[in-house]
Design a protein around this motif. Sequence first.
Motif, PDB file in Angstrom:
ATOM      1  N   THR A 179     -56.814 -22.840 -49.529  1.00 23.95           N
ATOM      2  CA  THR A 179     -58.232 -23.186 -49.106  1.00 23.95           C
ATOM      3  C   THR A 179     -58.744 -24.746 -48.932  1.00 23.95           C
ATOM      4  O   THR A 179     -59.567 -25.111 -48.301  1.00 23.95           O
ATOM      5  N   ASP A 180     -57.924 -25.470 -49.964  1.00 23.28           N
ATOM      6  CA  ASP A 180     -58.385 -27.016 -49.729  1.00 23.28           C
ATOM      7  C   ASP A 180     -57.277 -27.729 -48.859  1.00 23.28           C
ATOM      8  O   ASP A 180     -56.049 -27.776 -49.284  1.00 23.28           O
ATOM      9  N   LEU A 181     -58.017 -28.294 -47.890  1.00 22.92           N
ATOM     10  CA  LEU A 181     -57.096 -28.797 -46.875  1.00 22.92           C
ATOM     11  C   LEU A 181     -57.021 -30.391 -47.120  1.00 22.92           C
ATOM     12  O   LEU A 181     -56.952 -31.135 -46.084  1.00 22.92           O
ATOM     13  N   GLN A 182     -57.247 -30.879 -48.108  1.00 23.92           N
ATOM     14  CA  GLN A 182     -57.073 -32.444 -48.518  1.00 23.92           C
ATOM     15  C   GLN A 182     -55.876 -32.855 -48.420  1.00 23.92           C
ATOM     16  O   GLN A 182     -54.856 -32.245 -48.795  1.00 23.92           O
ATOM     17  N   PRO A 183     -55.483 -33.857 -47.694  1.00 17.82           N
ATOM     18  CA  PRO A 183     -54.396 -34.477 -47.450  1.00 17.82           C
ATOM     19  C   PRO A 183     -53.541 -34.831 -48.796  1.00 17.82           C
ATOM     20  O   PRO A 183     -54.119 -35.453 -49.679  1.00 17.82           O
ATOM     21  N   ASN A 184     -52.224 -34.470 -48.946  1.00 21.45           N
ATOM     22  CA  ASN A 184     -51.575 -34.670 -50.250  1.00 21.45           C
ATOM     23  C   ASN A 184     -50.243 -34.962 -49.614  1.00 21.45           C
ATOM     24  O   ASN A 184     -49.831 -34.968 -48.337  1.00 21.45           O
ATOM     25  N   ILE A 185     -49.033 -35.123 -50.398  1.00 19.94           N
ATOM     26  CA  ILE A 185     -47.889 -35.461 -49.984  1.00 19.94           C
ATOM     27  C   ILE A 185     -46.915 -34.092 -49.574  1.00 19.94           C
ATOM     28  O   ILE A 185     -45.671 -34.059 -49.485  1.00 19.94           O
ATOM     29  N   GLY A 186     -47.707 -32.957 -49.579  1.00 23.44           N
ATOM     30  CA  GLY A 186     -47.022 -31.726 -49.285  1.00 23.44           C
ATOM     31  C   GLY A 186     -47.208 -31.494 -47.517  1.00 23.44           C
ATOM     32  O   GLY A 186     -47.294 -32.529 -46.784  1.00 23.44           O
TER      33      GLY A 186
END
Length: 229
Positions: A64-71
């Motif tokens: 649900t959380d589409l915050q950018p990360n290293i994935g």
Amino acid sequence: YNDEQKKVTKYAKDSEPLHIKKADLIEIPTVFNLSMYTHRVELFVILLDSRLEFFERNIRFYHTDLQPNIGLFWYFFTEMFEHFRTLFLYTFQMNATVLYLFPLTIKLHKKPLLLATILTALITIFRSYPCIGDVALYMALFPLWKSSAKFMANNFIVFCFLLITSALGPMVWYLWIYCNSANANFYFGTTLAFASAQIFLVTDLLFASNKREFCLREGLSVITKIALE
């Protein structure tokens, strides 16, 4: 009166006694017992809700959380059409867990520590919300396989990839989020290269372990093996 009393006494003697089984008796709980059962049910419901909330906050099967990360999840689900979301959600989650579990377990059932290391690395690479701590966790296990390091062929390439992407990631993030001079494609390209370097590292370790096992089984020295390559 005496005649009536004699008739009642005679009828009582002639009639069969009434036998009541214990199973036929219905125990009616008291108000105290009902309140105790109610409190137990309420406590169970509260514990169940808290447990489900814990799983929802930490496991997060539903992305649900589409915050950018290293994935890799956030970019795909940002660009994806809504009616394909469920299909790719299950596909990505199976790729992160079940897809590699059974074949690697069959292959490495005699090497449980190596199996745990590789599965931890693969789950970290393909999970929904990875972080640097997850990467450091499985990389801390790599010194256990120092004996297989001489059989690894991509050490320099993997090291360069990890070094460049680790330095480039924060820079692209700053340019995208704070300076507005870049976009999501730049940051996703960096994270994709970072994930590719980790995949090269894991597969190289797996092949190096197989090469070492072959050399030990066939009696070949490391120098002969390198010369043959």
